[in-house]
Motif scaffolding. Structure first.
Motif, PDB file in Angstrom:
ATOM      1  N   ASP A 151       0.828  -1.208   0.000  1.00 62.73           N
ATOM      2  CA  ASP A 151       0.000   0.000   0.000  1.00 62.73           C
ATOM      3  C   ASP A 151       0.863   1.260   0.000  1.00 62.73           C
ATOM      4  O   ASP A 151       0.574   2.232  -0.703  1.00 62.73           O
ATOM      5  N   ASP A 152       1.939   1.246   0.784  1.00 63.18           N
ATOM      6  CA  ASP A 152       2.846   2.394   0.828  1.00 63.18           C
ATOM      7  C   ASP A 152       3.478   2.634  -0.539  1.00 63.18           C
ATOM      8  O   ASP A 152       3.634   3.784  -0.973  1.00 63.18           O
ATOM      9  N   ARG A 153       3.850   1.563  -1.209  1.00 66.93           N
ATOM     10  CA  ARG A 153       4.463   1.702  -2.535  1.00 66.93           C
ATOM     11  C   ARG A 153       3.471   2.287  -3.543  1.00 66.93           C
ATOM     12  O   ARG A 153       3.843   3.127  -4.364  1.00 66.93           O
ATOM     13  N   ARG A 154       2.225   1.838  -3.490  1.00 67.04           N
ATOM     14  CA  ARG A 154       1.233   2.353  -4.434  1.00 67.04           C
ATOM     15  C   ARG A 154       0.952   3.830  -4.193  1.00 67.04           C
ATOM     16  O   ARG A 154       0.781   4.610  -5.143  1.00 67.04           O
ATOM     17  N   LYS A 155       0.914   4.237  -2.929  1.00 62.12           N
ATOM     18  CA  LYS A 155       0.724   5.662  -2.623  1.00 62.12           C
ATOM     19  C   LYS A 155       1.905   6.487  -3.136  1.00 62.12           C
ATOM     20  O   LYS A 155       1.734   7.570  -3.689  1.00 62.12           O
ATOM     21  N   ARG A 156       3.089   5.946  -2.939  1.00 62.94           N
ATOM     22  CA  ARG A 156       4.295   6.630  -3.400  1.00 62.94           C
ATOM     23  C   ARG A 156       4.324   6.710  -4.928  1.00 62.94           C
ATOM     24  O   ARG A 156       4.717   7.721  -5.509  1.00 62.94           O
ATOM     25  N   LEU A 157       3.887   5.640  -5.573  1.00 61.58           N
ATOM     26  CA  LEU A 157       3.827   5.619  -7.032  1.00 61.58           C
ATOM     27  C   LEU A 157       2.835   6.656  -7.544  1.00 61.58           C
ATOM     28  O   LEU A 157       3.130   7.412  -8.478  1.00 61.58           O
ATOM     29  N   ARG A 158       1.651   6.709  -6.937  1.00 55.41           N
ATOM     30  CA  ARG A 158       0.639   7.681  -7.371  1.00 55.41           C
ATOM     31  C   ARG A 158       1.149   9.112  -7.193  1.00 55.41           C
ATOM     32  O   ARG A 158       0.918   9.975  -8.050  1.00 55.41           O
ATOM     33  N   ALA A 159       1.861   9.366  -6.095  1.00 55.76           N
ATOM     34  CA  ALA A 159       2.401  10.698  -5.863  1.00 55.76           C
ATOM     35  C   ALA A 159       3.423  11.057  -6.941  1.00 55.76           C
ATOM     36  O   ALA A 159       3.431  12.190  -7.459  1.00 55.76           O
ATOM     37  N   ALA A 160       4.277  10.095  -7.305  1.00 56.13           N
ATOM     38  CA  ALA A 160       5.281  10.338  -8.344  1.00 56.13           C
ATOM     39  C   ALA A 160       4.620  10.553  -9.702  1.00 56.13           C
ATOM     40  O   ALA A 160       5.053  11.410 -10.487  1.00 56.13           O
ATOM     41  N   MET A 161       3.567   9.793  -9.984  1.00 63.89           N
ATOM     42  CA  MET A 161       2.840   9.969 -11.237  1.00 63.89           C
ATOM     43  C   MET A 161       2.177  11.335 -11.286  1.00 63.89           C
ATOM     44  O   MET A 161       2.228  12.026 -12.323  1.00 63.89           O
ATOM     45  N   ALA A 173       4.630  14.012 -12.041  1.00 60.42           N
ATOM     46  CA  ALA A 173       5.087  13.978 -13.430  1.00 60.42           C
ATOM     47  C   ALA A 173       3.962  14.245 -14.425  1.00 60.42           C
ATOM     48  O   ALA A 173       4.209  14.305 -15.636  1.00 60.42           O
ATOM     49  N   GLY A 174       2.744  14.403 -13.930  1.00 59.88           N
ATOM     50  CA  GLY A 174       1.612  14.624 -14.821  1.00 59.88           C
ATOM     51  C   GLY A 174       1.173  13.378 -15.559  1.00 59.88           C
ATOM     52  O   GLY A 174       0.478  13.462 -16.580  1.00 59.88           O
ATOM     53  N   ILE A 175       1.584  12.212 -15.063  1.00 58.68           N
ATOM     54  CA  ILE A 175       1.201  10.933 -15.671  1.00 58.68           C
ATOM     55  C   ILE A 175      -0.093  10.448 -15.024  1.00 58.68           C
ATOM     56  O   ILE A 175      -0.201  10.370 -13.808  1.00 58.68           O
ATOM     57  N   GLU A 176      -1.076  10.107 -15.854  1.00 56.70           N
ATOM     58  CA  GLU A 176      -2.395   9.718 -15.330  1.00 56.70           C
ATOM     59  C   GLU A 176      -2.590   8.212 -15.230  1.00 56.70           C
ATOM     60  O   GLU A 176      -3.412   7.735 -14.433  1.00 56.70           O
ATOM     61  N   ALA A 177      -1.858   7.447 -16.048  1.00 62.27           N
ATOM     62  CA  ALA A 177      -1.979   5.990 -16.034  1.00 62.27           C
ATOM     63  C   ALA A 177      -0.618   5.377 -16.332  1.00 62.27           C
ATOM     64  O   ALA A 177       0.258   6.023 -16.918  1.00 62.27           O
ATOM     65  N   LEU A 178      -0.459   4.126 -15.928  1.00 61.43           N
ATOM     66  CA  LEU A 178       0.840   3.464 -16.080  1.00 61.43           C
ATOM     67  C   LEU A 178       0.619   2.000 -16.416  1.00 61.43           C
ATOM     68  O   LEU A 178      -0.279   1.353 -15.874  1.00 61.43           O
ATOM     69  N   VAL A 179       1.458   1.471 -17.311  1.00 58.89           N
ATOM     70  CA  VAL A 179       1.443   0.045 -17.609  1.00 58.89           C
ATOM     71  C   VAL A 179       2.861  -0.480 -17.419  1.00 58.89           C
ATOM     72  O   VAL A 179       3.832   0.145 -17.843  1.00 58.89           O
ATOM     73  N   VAL A 180       2.984  -1.612 -16.719  1.00 57.35           N
ATOM     74  CA  VAL A 180       4.299  -2.216 -16.486  1.00 57.35           C
ATOM     75  C   VAL A 180       4.274  -3.665 -16.928  1.00 57.35           C
ATOM     76  O   VAL A 180       3.228  -4.316 -16.952  1.00 57.35           O
ATOM     77  N   TYR A 181       5.465  -4.164 -17.262  1.00 56.93           N
ATOM     78  CA  TYR A 181       5.603  -5.537 -17.747  1.00 56.93           C
ATOM     79  C   TYR A 181       6.550  -6.309 -16.843  1.00 56.93           C
ATOM     80  O   TYR A 181       7.491  -5.738 -16.273  1.00 56.93           O
TER      81      TYR A 181
END
Length: 219
Positions: A4-14, A17-25
């Motif tokens: 959960d902490d990582r997802r919050k941190r990821l959303r803050a970084a996005m 950066a003005g990024i609204e969505a992300l896809v990872v492989y």
């Protein structure tokens, strides 16, 4: 919870950066990005995760066994079995094509998904996620210390188990049993043993360890 902490941190970084969505492989050899976003490492097949503009995370897996494992081991995300994973993820991205979408690592994205002819545009989000992976939080540092301690304990088990007369698979069973008992189900080992002139490095077999053999394992 670390995930959960990582997802919050990821959303803050996005957001920064003005990024609204992300896809990872991710796959069994390259799982860092997938694990950070979905708290899941793929052992077989391919995995992809999409962070939607509303913050929801959906994990796509093309293996039935992996999808079942993800359902049991993850929380707070949607898990989808996707036999045609690249087409299904591409279809998911096309539904949010009017948003800024980043991909990480962009160079690992399947060609079908990264195709510029698709209805969406992918920006390179590799550096964004790399920064999160490299700059650890106090909770992540503590987890790394626990993992290092567990690895040391596992190596002590290996030293005790590596005795002449034992088969390679028996040795590996002792080590894997120890890690599973400690709650570490995801571990990969390569077993090697042999004399001074012959040294084999391969998956564990029924080869008997003999006096004078060199024995090593990669945990």
């Amino acid at each position: 919870m670390l995930a959960d902490d990582r997802r919050k941190r990821l959303r803050a970084a996005m957001n920064d950066a003005g990024i609204e969505a992300l896809v990872v492989y991710g796959n069994s050899w390259q799982s860092d990005y997938l694990r950070y976003v979905a708290d899941f490492s793929s052992i077989e097949g391919h995995g992809m995760a999409v962070v939607s503009p509303d913050g929801a995370v959906e994990l796509f897996l093309d293996s039935v066994a992996e999808a079942e494992r993800a359902e049991a081991e993850t929380s707070g995300i949607k898990v989808s079995l996707a036999p045609e994973i690249v087409r299904e993820v591409a279809g998911r991205l096309e539904r949010i094509a009017n948003h800024r979408i980043a991909a990480a690592p962009l160079g690992f994205m399947p060609k079908y998904i990264a195709d510029k002819a698709r209805g969406y545009k992918l920006e390179d989000g590799t550096r964004l996620v790399d920064h999160l992976l490299m700059v650890k939080t106090p909770a992540e540092v503590d987890t790394l210390r626990q993992a290092a301690k567990l690895a040391d304990e596992g190596y002590a088990v290996f030293r005790e188990a590596a005795r002449p007369g034992r088969k390679q698979y028996e040795l590996i069973a002792d080590i894997e049993g120890f890690f599973r008992q400690k709650g570490c189900a995801d571990n990969f080992m390569i077993m090697g043993s042999g004399g001074k002139d012959v040294f084999a490095m391969a998956p564990p077999s029924d080869r008997v360890i003999k006096p004078g053999d060199m024995v090593t394992t990669e945990l």
